[in-house]
Design an enzyme around this catalytic site. Sequence first.
Site, short mmCIF file in Angstrom:
data_model
loop_
_atom_site.label_atom_id
_atom_site.label_comp_id
_atom_site.label_asym_id
_atom_site.label_seq_id
_atom_site.Cartn_x
_atom_site.Cartn_y
_atom_site.Cartn_z
N LYS A 169 0.84 -1.20 0.00
CA LYS A 169 0.00 0.00 0.00
C LYS A 169 0.88 1.25 0.00
O LYS A 169 1.55 1.54 0.99
CB LYS A 169 -0.87 0.03 1.26
CG LYS A 169 -1.87 1.17 1.24
CD LYS A 169 -2.54 1.38 2.58
CE LYS A 169 -1.77 2.34 3.45
NZ LYS A 169 -1.66 3.70 2.89
N SER A 221 5.88 6.95 10.27
CA SER A 221 6.11 7.65 11.54
C SER A 221 6.09 6.69 12.73
O SER A 221 5.50 5.61 12.66
CB SER A 221 5.04 8.72 11.72
OG SER A 221 3.78 8.09 11.84
N ALA A 223 4.51 7.19 15.47
CA ALA A 223 3.14 7.10 16.00
C ALA A 223 2.37 5.98 15.28
O ALA A 223 1.71 5.15 15.92
CB ALA A 223 2.43 8.44 15.82
N THR A 224 2.48 5.93 13.95
CA THR A 224 1.79 4.87 13.20
C THR A 224 2.43 3.51 13.49
O THR A 224 1.73 2.50 13.59
CB THR A 224 1.80 5.18 11.68
OG1 THR A 224 1.29 6.50 11.49
CG2 THR A 224 0.96 4.21 10.91
N GLU A 242 10.44 0.60 10.28
CA GLU A 242 11.42 1.66 9.97
C GLU A 242 10.72 2.99 10.24
O GLU A 242 9.89 3.42 9.45
CB GLU A 242 11.85 1.58 8.49
CG GLU A 242 12.56 0.30 8.11
CD GLU A 242 13.99 0.22 8.60
OE1 GLU A 242 14.44 1.17 9.29
OE2 GLU A 242 14.65 -0.77 8.32
N CYS A 276 14.03 10.53 6.55
CA CYS A 276 14.13 9.99 7.91
C CYS A 276 15.54 10.17 8.45
O CYS A 276 15.73 10.42 9.63
CB CYS A 276 13.70 8.52 7.93
SG CYS A 276 14.61 7.50 6.77
N GLU A 374 11.08 15.73 15.63
CA GLU A 374 11.48 15.50 14.24
C GLU A 374 10.75 16.54 13.38
O GLU A 374 9.52 16.51 13.28
CB GLU A 374 11.07 14.09 13.81
CG GLU A 374 11.44 13.80 12.38
CD GLU A 374 10.95 12.45 11.85
OE1 GLU A 374 9.83 12.04 12.17
OE2 GLU A 374 11.71 11.82 11.09
P1 NAD Z 1 2.74 7.90 8.34
O1 NAD Z 1 3.06 7.02 9.49
O2 NAD Z 1 1.73 8.96 8.51
O3 NAD Z 1 2.22 7.04 7.09
C1 NAD Z 1 2.98 5.98 6.55
C2 NAD Z 1 2.03 4.97 5.90
O4 NAD Z 1 1.21 4.39 6.92
C3 NAD Z 1 1.10 5.56 4.87
O5 NAD Z 1 0.98 4.64 3.80
C4 NAD Z 1 -0.22 5.67 5.64
O6 NAD Z 1 -1.35 5.62 4.80
C5 NAD Z 1 -0.16 4.44 6.53
N1 NAD Z 1 -0.96 4.51 7.75
C6 NAD Z 1 -1.46 5.59 8.37
N2 NAD Z 1 -2.13 5.23 9.50
C7 NAD Z 1 -2.03 3.88 9.59
C8 NAD Z 1 -2.47 2.90 10.55
N3 NAD Z 1 -3.15 3.24 11.64
N4 NAD Z 1 -2.15 1.61 10.33
C9 NAD Z 1 -1.44 1.22 9.25
N5 NAD Z 1 -1.00 2.11 8.31
C10 NAD Z 1 -1.29 3.41 8.47
O7 NAD Z 1 4.15 8.47 7.85
P2 NAD Z 1 4.42 9.55 6.73
O8 NAD Z 1 3.97 10.88 7.25
O9 NAD Z 1 3.89 9.05 5.43
O10 NAD Z 1 6.02 9.51 6.65
C11 NAD Z 1 6.85 10.32 7.40
C12 NAD Z 1 7.49 9.53 8.53
O11 NAD Z 1 8.14 8.37 8.02
C13 NAD Z 1 8.58 10.30 9.25
O12 NAD Z 1 8.45 10.13 10.64
C14 NAD Z 1 9.87 9.65 8.75
O13 NAD Z 1 10.97 9.80 9.62
C15 NAD Z 1 9.44 8.24 8.59
N6 NAD Z 1 10.32 7.53 7.67
C16 NAD Z 1 11.16 6.57 8.18
C17 NAD Z 1 12.05 5.92 7.34
C18 NAD Z 1 12.98 4.85 7.86
O14 NAD Z 1 13.51 4.10 7.05
N7 NAD Z 1 13.21 4.75 9.14
C19 NAD Z 1 12.08 6.24 5.99
C20 NAD Z 1 11.20 7.21 5.51
C21 NAD Z 1 10.33 7.85 6.37
#
Ligand code: NAD
Length: 474
Positions: A169, A221, A223-224, A242, A276, A374
């Site tokens: 997804k 994130s 939180a997610t 991640e 990230c 962040e």
């Molecule tokens: P996000 O957590 O809001 O969303 C990520 C994905 O999760 C999206 O596809 C979203 O639709 C889905 N999602 C949302 N709520 C969900 C739930 N309750 N259950 C399952 N899936 C759900 O993150 P974002 O805003 O898209 O990305 C930014 C974050 O990602 C930043 O915190 C960044 O640091 C992190 N990130 C980490 C890495 C890494 O490799 N560690 C790489 C890139 C980004």
Amino acid sequence: MTTTYHNLIDGEMVSTSATMEVLNPATEKAIGLVPSCGAEELDRAVAAARKAFKTWSKTPIDDRRKVIQAMSGAIKENADELFRLLTSEQGKPHDQAKGEIYGAAGMVAAQSTLSLEDEVNEDSDTRLSRTRRVPVGVVGGIVPWNFPVMMAMQKIAPAMLSGCTIVLKPSPFTPLATLRIAELIKDIVPAGVVNIITGEDTLGPLITEHEGIDKITFTGSTATGKKIMEGASKDLKRITLELGGNDASIVLPDANVEKVAEQLFWSSFSNAGQVCIAAKRVYIHEDIYDELSAAIAEVAKGVTVGDGSQQGTGVGPIQNKKQFERVCELIQDAKDNGYKFLSGGDVDPSGTGYFVPLTILDNPPEDARIVAEEQFGPVMPLMKFSTDDEVIERANNSEYGLAGAVWTKDTDKGVAIAEQLETGTVWINEYMHLSPFAPFGGHKQSGFGAEYGTEGLLEFTYPQVITVKKDAAV
Ligand code: NAD
């Protein structure tokens, strides 16, 4: 122009009656219409993946490699179209979008060369014991909007190589280039091995809790990530998380100011800071603080923020409105607290596009929100430090533990500091370099498990030990 895109389920490009709009963050105009899947479409995708798993998991690994390599070729051959599409949905400048597309194709090809050999635990007169790596089954992949293509492909390729099938997804904000890739690989990958479905955030929990999915690999994130862990606990799904980071970059007094200023700038501002592993806290030794902070601010003056499709743009917009508002809120908080800005700080909220000026802060306190949280935007707080012990403590004083960097001519000292940082990756004198052959993953609330390298590949398998008693009386 709004183009309609389809999902890939069981080898077919399919549509749904419900759709979602995808916006260009530079213009705020709709550029794509994609399916909005719910439980029914997810069930179909999972059923296709389960069916395909029966044969794909038994397909010889060398044949699986060939399919993955063909997929990499298809991405490379269509790179021109893909990078333009990526810029239009994600916002990053063309050269960075090109880097992501070619980088993803290269990473897929490199990952296809990894091996999953059996390991012999004992080969004695009485017993032969070996560990084989068995694919876990159907994988649910969930990816964010900052590197949509790279993140999707770094889940799809190793899942396929291990013998798993996948339902992926993309983020609802950035599904277009991934869906175009779905179309390109449709006839390369056997039906059901890779399924790509789009939907609102509400589709994520359905994936996490689906009984037909055996493992979740998630980037997004923290939180997610916590919600995913909770959802996956219901049937003890395997998970790789991640998550977010608040990486510290440490500049020692012997660093060459002229040479590092530009690299430091881009370590914070590439992809508009939405990385990230971006340097989100930069600690500079007090002996070179004034000179280096002035040099970094000077680099900022020569970089244009704008529409990523326009020549000369160095930094694009923030990808979406919610994140734009969050970055604006952090900048406003810094202003309200009277912190000093070396650059940026004035956002025009009435303008079109989610543009934030390159914002550099001059020695804000450690507990400033813009330092402690962040930011995930074009914001770079510069902080002064005096001693190694002090800066190591400050760098480690974070709930995150993703990556970090040390800048120094004395690489032994750099390594000695790196070994004291509580993060999954530390670079000495470079930033953001990831190898498809080295594990990448976070410590603390930056997640657990790894992607890349053999360690990343093993995350899609479980160990099965088979022991043969050689001298058994049967
Ligand atoms: P996000 O957590 O809001 O969303 C990520 C994905 O999760 C999206 O596809 C979203 O639709 C889905 N999602 C949302 N709520 C969900 C739930 N309750 N259950 C399952 N899936 C759900 O993150 P974002 O805003 O898209 O990305 C930014 C974050 O990602 C930043 O915190 C960044 O640091 C992190 N990130 C980490 C890495 C890494 O490799 N560690 C790489 C890139 C980004």
